[in-house]
Design a protein around this motif. Structure first.
Motif, short mmCIF file in Angstrom:
data_model
loop_
_atom_site.label_atom_id
_atom_site.label_comp_id
_atom_site.label_asym_id
_atom_site.label_seq_id
_atom_site.Cartn_x
_atom_site.Cartn_y
_atom_site.Cartn_z
N VAL A 105 21.48 3.68 24.39
CA VAL A 105 22.73 3.72 23.65
C VAL A 105 22.99 5.11 23.08
CG1 VAL A 105 23.92 2.81 21.60
CG2 VAL A 105 22.69 1.27 23.11
N SER A 106 21.92 5.85 22.81
CA SER A 106 22.07 7.19 22.24
C SER A 106 22.92 8.10 23.11
CB SER A 106 20.69 7.83 22.02
OG SER A 106 19.95 7.85 23.22
N LEU A 107 23.01 7.77 24.40
CA LEU A 107 23.80 8.61 25.30
C LEU A 107 25.30 8.38 25.16
CD1 LEU A 107 21.66 8.41 28.58
CD2 LEU A 107 21.70 10.22 26.86
N TYR A 108 25.70 7.16 24.77
CA TYR A 108 27.13 6.87 24.73
C TYR A 108 27.66 6.42 23.38
CZ TYR A 108 25.40 2.10 25.58
OH TYR A 108 24.73 0.91 25.51
N LEU A 109 26.78 6.10 22.43
CA LEU A 109 27.25 5.69 21.11
C LEU A 109 28.15 6.73 20.46
CD1 LEU A 109 27.11 3.51 18.91
CD2 LEU A 109 25.13 4.69 17.98
N PRO A 110 27.86 8.04 20.57
CA PRO A 110 28.75 9.02 19.95
C PRO A 110 30.17 9.01 20.51
CG PRO A 110 26.63 10.01 20.47
CD PRO A 110 26.65 8.68 21.14
N HIS A 111 30.34 8.51 21.73
CA HIS A 111 31.68 8.47 22.32
C HIS A 111 32.45 7.24 21.88
CE1 HIS A 111 30.01 11.67 24.58
NE2 HIS A 111 29.36 10.93 25.44
N LEU A 112 31.74 6.16 21.55
CA LEU A 112 32.40 4.92 21.15
C LEU A 112 32.71 4.90 19.66
CD1 LEU A 112 30.25 2.38 23.19
CD2 LEU A 112 32.68 2.85 23.53
N SER A 296 32.51 6.25 12.22
CA SER A 296 31.69 7.38 12.62
C SER A 296 32.53 8.36 13.43
CB SER A 296 30.49 6.91 13.45
OG SER A 296 30.93 6.34 14.67
N LEU A 297 32.15 9.63 13.39
CA LEU A 297 32.90 10.67 14.08
C LEU A 297 32.53 10.69 15.56
CD1 LEU A 297 32.50 13.47 11.38
CD2 LEU A 297 34.40 11.87 11.69
N ARG A 298 33.54 10.70 16.41
CA ARG A 298 33.30 10.66 17.85
C ARG A 298 33.14 12.05 18.43
NH1 ARG A 298 37.87 6.24 18.92
NH2 ARG A 298 36.62 4.35 18.73
N LYS A 299 32.31 12.11 19.45
CA LYS A 299 32.11 13.34 20.21
C LYS A 299 33.03 13.34 21.42
CE LYS A 299 28.63 15.44 23.21
NZ LYS A 299 27.30 15.23 23.83
N LYS A 300 33.64 14.49 21.71
CA LYS A 300 34.51 14.59 22.87
C LYS A 300 33.70 14.43 24.15
CE LYS A 300 37.95 17.53 25.13
NZ LYS A 300 38.67 18.82 25.10
N ILE A 301 34.23 13.63 25.08
CA ILE A 301 33.56 13.39 26.35
C ILE A 301 33.89 14.51 27.32
CG2 ILE A 301 33.26 11.80 28.28
CD1 ILE A 301 34.20 9.55 26.41
N THR A 302 32.87 15.10 27.94
CA THR A 302 33.06 16.13 28.96
C THR A 302 32.44 15.65 30.26
OG1 THR A 302 30.96 17.27 28.52
CG2 THR A 302 32.86 17.86 27.13
#
Length: 425
Positions: A105-112, A296-302
């Protein structure tokens, strides 16, 4: 923070007729569930939610309850420390609850993103706590960065956190206050409406599958959903959403007008102290793990975040088996039995032309799951997974076509890893 009561908007107590149906549902579940109803789920208010959420249909409630309970155990969402472990996973981004499955989940939680409030913003008036969510701003990139199962397991974990918060509240407060629920504020300010106008897009499919999980497995936990900051043409989006929401769920939604009028309308419905300042209220979240509304603050997906398929074979050091094709007729189920020795792992991947219900079970019992029942779609990425730490025995991969009208084309590959050893209890 607790809002002082000013009237009653809470879920009602069970009626005498509902009390009878609760007893009927409990009796029938105990009769068919080998290990009985899990103790945390065996409360009158919780069973009442299943009855109300399924409009009094005991048979439908039983079917979904058994699937949910078995899937919850397969996912590892059980145990006295469940809530603490779920919180740990959501905060630190590691999904390793189940003995047999791992999902990073650590790979995609910041995007959700996620709501950081737990049940801290509480309205005694509504007997409910606040949950805030912001809609995806990069839906086209999101579906390239995770599989459908990753997203649904994320939703499963979050829904279970909400339910556990509800159950803990109900255990501590008097029965006379009735069932605890959640009030959702759903913010559309970040979306580009043109991204959501394709009714067959992969990201709308994710919303559909999430909605079905919520409706079937977490019935009646939501009191209201207030949609705020709607963009122009949002009426089209609502028409699309109604295609996969049942009538009961549709009645939960209230779309606020844009601008100051929307703020006035929202504050007519909810106490000002309960509403985040972002949406015209007084509440401000000050934690370091979220914004002022408690998200939570989202990270931009690249492109670097895009999911790379079939890497689980490489990690296990094995070659992927040649794929097999299968055509599933409407409502047809397909079972693939695999005998494994202790120490062996099972890897799979598949592509399908439509939605499929998928899970893995053992001991010749479809409710003895080692991988939870999920309705999956592979419009952008193949579904894949690994089961490990298995004991000697037969495991069955079950694919089921939920459509009553359409045939589904399935291409799948299953690979055994390791030599293993016999072990019988």
């Amino acid at each position: 923070m607790t809002v002082v009561p000013s009237g009653s908007a809470a879920a009602p107590l069970p009626s005498p007729l509902e009390a009878e149906v609760i007893a009927k549902l409990r009796t029938r579940l105990r009769r068919v569930m080998v290990d009985g109803i899990p103790p945390d789920l065996d409360t009158d208010f919780n069973l009442l939610r299943w009855i109300r959420g399924h409009n009094g249909d005991v048979k439908a409630a039983m079917t979904h309850f058994r699937n949910y309970s078995a899937s919850r155990e397969a996912a590892g969402f059980v145990g006295n420390d469940l809530f603490e472990r779920l919180q740990w996973i959501i905060i630190y981004g590691l999904y390793d609850l189940s003995l047999h499955t791992r999902s990073p989940v650590s790979l995609y939680l910041p995007h959700l993103g996620h709501c950081t409030l737990n049940d801290s913003v509480w309205s005694a008036d509504h007997n409910a706590f606040l949950f805030v969510e912001r809609a995806w701003s990069q839906p086209k990139e999101l579906i390239k960065s995770m599989k459908t199962s990753d997203y649904l397991l994320h939703c499963f974990a979050f829904s279970e956190v909400l339910l556990q918060l509800i159950l803990k509240r109900e255990k501590c407060q008097s029965l006379g206050k009735g069932p605890v629920q959640v009030i959702v504020i759903f913010d559309l300010s970040l979306i580009n409406i043109t991204d959501y106008l394709n009714p067959v897009s992969g990201y709308l499919k994710l919303w559909q599958l999430r909605a079905e999980m919520w409706q079937y497995w977490y019935p009646d936990i939501i009191q209201r959903i207030f949609v705020v900051n709607p963009p122009r043409m949002s009426g089209i989006l609502w028409k699309l959403a109604r295609l996969f929401l049942n009538e009961r769920s549709c009645r939960l939604f209230e779309v606020m007008p844009a601008g100051k009028e929307g703020v006035r309308e929202l504050l007519k419905q909810l106490p000002k102290a309960f509403v985040p300042q972002d949406f015209g209220g007084d509440f401000v979240y000050t934690g370091a793990d979220g914004d002022s509304a408690g998200c939570s603050l989202r990270k931009k997906i690249t492109t670097a975040d895009h999911y790379k398929s079939l890497q689980h074979y490489k990690r296990k050091g094995v070659r992927r088996a040649r794929p097999t094709h299968k055509e599933l007729l409407p409502a047809e189920s397909f079972h693939i039995p695999i005998f494994l020795l202790e120490g062996q792992s099972l890897c799979w991947d598949f592509l399908s032309s439509g939605e499929l219900d998928f899970h893995v079970y053992t001991n010749d019992d479809e409710f003895d799951m080692v991988y939870p029942l999920l309705r999956l779609a592979t419009s952008k990425l193949p579904e894949e997974g690994t089961l490990e730490n298995l004991v000697t025995g037969e495991y069955v991969l079950r694919f089921s076509n939920p459509s009553q009208l359409f045939t589904v084309q399935l291409d799948y590959s299953i690979t055994l890893v390791g030599e293993g050893r016999y072990s019988f209890d």
